[in-house]
Design a protein around this motif. Structure first.
Motif, short mmCIF file in Angstrom:
data_model
loop_
_atom_site.label_atom_id
_atom_site.label_comp_id
_atom_site.label_asym_id
_atom_site.label_seq_id
_atom_site.Cartn_x
_atom_site.Cartn_y
_atom_site.Cartn_z
N ASP A 37 2.23 3.57 8.53
CA ASP A 37 2.75 4.45 7.48
C ASP A 37 4.10 3.94 6.98
N ARG A 38 4.74 3.07 7.74
CA ARG A 38 5.99 2.42 7.31
C ARG A 38 5.75 0.97 6.87
N GLN A 39 4.48 0.56 6.83
CA GLN A 39 4.08 -0.81 6.50
C GLN A 39 4.66 -1.82 7.51
N ALA A 40 4.81 -1.39 8.74
CA ALA A 40 5.30 -2.26 9.81
C ALA A 40 4.09 -2.86 10.53
N PHE A 41 3.45 -3.83 9.89
CA PHE A 41 2.20 -4.38 10.41
C PHE A 41 2.40 -5.10 11.75
N GLY A 42 3.45 -5.89 11.84
CA GLY A 42 3.72 -6.59 13.09
C GLY A 42 4.00 -5.64 14.23
N GLU A 43 4.70 -4.56 13.94
CA GLU A 43 4.99 -3.56 14.96
C GLU A 43 3.70 -2.88 15.43
N ALA A 44 2.80 -2.62 14.48
CA ALA A 44 1.52 -2.01 14.85
C ALA A 44 0.75 -2.92 15.81
N LEU A 45 0.73 -4.22 15.49
CA LEU A 45 0.02 -5.17 16.36
C LEU A 45 0.72 -5.31 17.70
N GLU A 46 2.03 -5.27 17.72
CA GLU A 46 2.74 -5.35 19.00
C GLU A 46 2.43 -4.13 19.87
N THR A 47 2.28 -2.97 19.24
CA THR A 47 1.88 -1.77 19.98
C THR A 47 0.55 -2.00 20.70
N ILE A 48 -0.38 -2.61 19.99
CA ILE A 48 -1.68 -2.92 20.60
C ILE A 48 -1.52 -3.96 21.69
N TRP A 49 -0.68 -4.96 21.42
CA TRP A 49 -0.55 -6.06 22.40
C TRP A 49 0.17 -5.64 23.67
N VAL A 50 1.01 -4.63 23.59
CA VAL A 50 1.61 -4.09 24.82
C VAL A 50 0.50 -3.61 25.75
N VAL A 51 -0.50 -2.97 25.20
CA VAL A 51 -1.63 -2.48 26.00
C VAL A 51 -2.52 -3.63 26.45
N VAL A 52 -2.71 -4.63 25.58
CA VAL A 52 -3.48 -5.81 25.99
C VAL A 52 -2.84 -6.47 27.20
N ARG A 53 -1.53 -6.66 27.15
CA ARG A 53 -0.83 -7.30 28.28
C ARG A 53 -0.87 -6.39 29.51
#
Length: 520
Positions: free
Chosen positions: A406-422
């Motif tokens: 919603d803030r167009q923070a695409f990299g932040e969105a992916l990092e949120t997912i990658w925190v869970v991946v790691r």
């Protein structure tokens, strides 16, 4: 009773058809596609628009240089932009061309509204004009080089133009615009662009020339066809043309004002100053948000035809694969900043994050289920605190990703997912289900269930970014098509034990440099 879905209208700028698409075009449209896909999965009634801007002096000159009529020239180049949609797996709902009859109707109606309200008048224009930028340049903006040649801030050579012209009373809208920015603090993003626009408007606005007589390739001014409309008044109107304007019911009432216009930083002034001024003057609502992203360089160098280093998105897809390219462009730099494309960075993201982090997590988890659980989702026993933490982290992703996008923070969105991946990779190493296979098969099944459920949630959230790979991963988890929207991420929805799973297969291959035949 059906639940009403909230509307969401996202647009790319319409792309100028004087040349074929490059990475900048692909980047802007990709950002819009990710938003459109995400909002659809999140239950919104999405309208996603892109298209081509086909009028103006620059197009007329490019067609002449190609020894073609302007319409035939724009037909050809516009098709190259349309073909990019399939290559990049974009999902627009409409592709608009400014040479369409519906657009001429919309432009002329908007013009007449402005005339009726006293905001357009006939005068004469004398000043500097940059044909490559399709923009008027003030004396204070001129840059004179050592060679004495006057240029626009973009570096394009300007020419002195004197001709009759209609003017839009932009000066009248200086204070109303500043008030609009104050009362709509999220209208321009990121903050650096908002500050830039406010400084520009505070510096004073002069009336804007909005017609030309020295060329004819454009929308005729109603009632005075010696003039064609200034290309930016023509181009900006596309956003409402596509909603059926001048009719203000139907799609216009449903989707306007747009939720977001996504643009490059070089055209933010047109979208954040001229466009809302036109709309306010016409007694129409401005869009809710204009987001101006940065530019890409190539291996540290500015991209230009002269250097021969223009990045072709089709070449990128052929080299690295579609999902890898989509992921890299959304992941590599904070959206809004400038970014650098390099082969090394691309391969690093592909191999480290897609192949090693997510690819290996999924492959290890699903392969163990295939070998040790009869190819079925295992039946979990009682969850331990460690299991609950892992499941909780996976469940919490949606709200965080939603807030970032919603803030167009695409990299932040992916990092949120990658925190869970790691976190999941650390969990599988800590729990060691390959050891539990020999000592406690019930516990092994529980761990593998937690991993499979975590991968399912990750795959659902990755659909907007890497749609093909995410779909293959969801196939391997036997998730039906109607169980892939975000309703399937509710806390009560989980994998059903005993569900038959197909044989697992890797979805994120490592990149191997063909020149060295070694994985980088």
């Amino acid at each position: 009773m059906s639940v009403s879905r909230p509307p969401f209208y996202v647009t790319t700028p319409i792309y100028y058809v004087n040349d074929k698409p490059h990475i900048g075009h692909a980047y802007t449209t990709l950002a819009c596609d990710v938003l459109a896909r995400f909002k659809r999965l999140d239950g919104f009634d999405v309208r996603f628009l892109t298209g081509t801007d086909e009028h103006g002096q620059k197009i007329e000159a490019a067609a002449r240089a190609a020894d073609m009529e302007p319409q035939a020239f724009t037909d050809r180049v516009s098709e190259s932009f349309r073909s990019l949609l399939g290559i990049m797996n974009y999902t627009p709902d409409d592709f608009i061309r400014t040479t369409e009859p519906r657009h001429k109707t919309a432009c002329q109606d908007l013009w007449n509204r402005l005339v009726e309200r006293g905001d357009i008048y006939l005068g004469s224009y004398a000043g500097w004009y940059s044909t490559p930028d399709e923009a008027f340049v003030t004396e204070t903006e001129l840059v004179t080089g050592p060679d004495g040649v006057k240029r626009a801030p973009s570096g394009a050579v300007v020419e002195w133009v004197e001709e009759p012209s209609y003017f839009f009373r932009l000066s009248r809208w200086q204070e109303p615009l500043l008030e609009f920015y104050r009362t709509h603090p999220d209208f321009i993003a990121p903050e650096s662009r908002r500050n830039e626009i406010i400084r520009f408007v505070e510096g004073g606005l002069t009336d804007l020339s909005v017609s030309r007589t020295t060329f004819s390739w454009g929308v005729p001014v109603p009632g005075d066809e010696r003039h064609v409309m200034y290309v930016w008044m023509d181009a900006l109107t596309n956003y409402i043309t596509a909603l059926g304007y001048p009719e203000q019911d139907g799609d216009y009432a449903r989707y306007w004002p747009a939720d977001i216009h996504m643009v490059g930083k070089d055209i933010v002034r047109f979208h954040a100053v001229y466009w809302p001024a036109f709309l306010l003057a016409a007694d129409l609502e401005p869009p809710k948000r204009v987001f101006a992203h940065g530019w890409w360089t190539n291996e540290g160098e500015k991209i230009s035809k002269r250097l021969g280093n223009i990045i072709d998105p089709v070449d990128l897809v052929n080299t690295y694969g579609l999902d890898a390219v989509r992921y890299f462009l959304m992941r590599e730099v904070p959206f809004g900043n400038d970014g650098d494309f390099s082969h090394r960075a691309m391969v690093g993201r592909v191999n480290s994050e897609l192949a090693n982090d997510l690819g290996n997590l999924a492959q290890r988890s699903l392969s163990m289920i295939a070998k040790n659980c009869g190819g079925q989702v295992p039946q979990p026993l009682e969850f331990t605190p460690d299991d609950e933490v892992m499941l909780g982290a996976a469940q919490a992703m949606l709200s965080a990703v939603r807030a970032a996008l919603d803030r167009q923070a695409f990299g932040e969105a992916l990092e949120t997912i990658w925190v869970v991946v790691r976190q999941a990779n650390a969990y599988i190493d800590r729990q060691a289900p390959w050891v539990l296979r020999k000592t406690d098969t019930g516990r092994m099944g529980t761990v593998l269930y937690v991993l499979a459920e975590t991968v399912r949630r990750i795959a659902i959230l990755m659909q907007p970014f890497t749609p093909n790979a995410a779909a293959r991963l969801l196939d391997q988890l036997a998730c039906k098509d109607d169980a892939r929207a975000f309703g399937a991420l509710e806390p009560s929805v989980r994998l059903v034990p005993g569900t038959e799973l197909p044989a697992p297969a890797g979805v994120f291959p490592r990149y191997v440099d063909p020149e060295s035949a070694e994985t980088k």
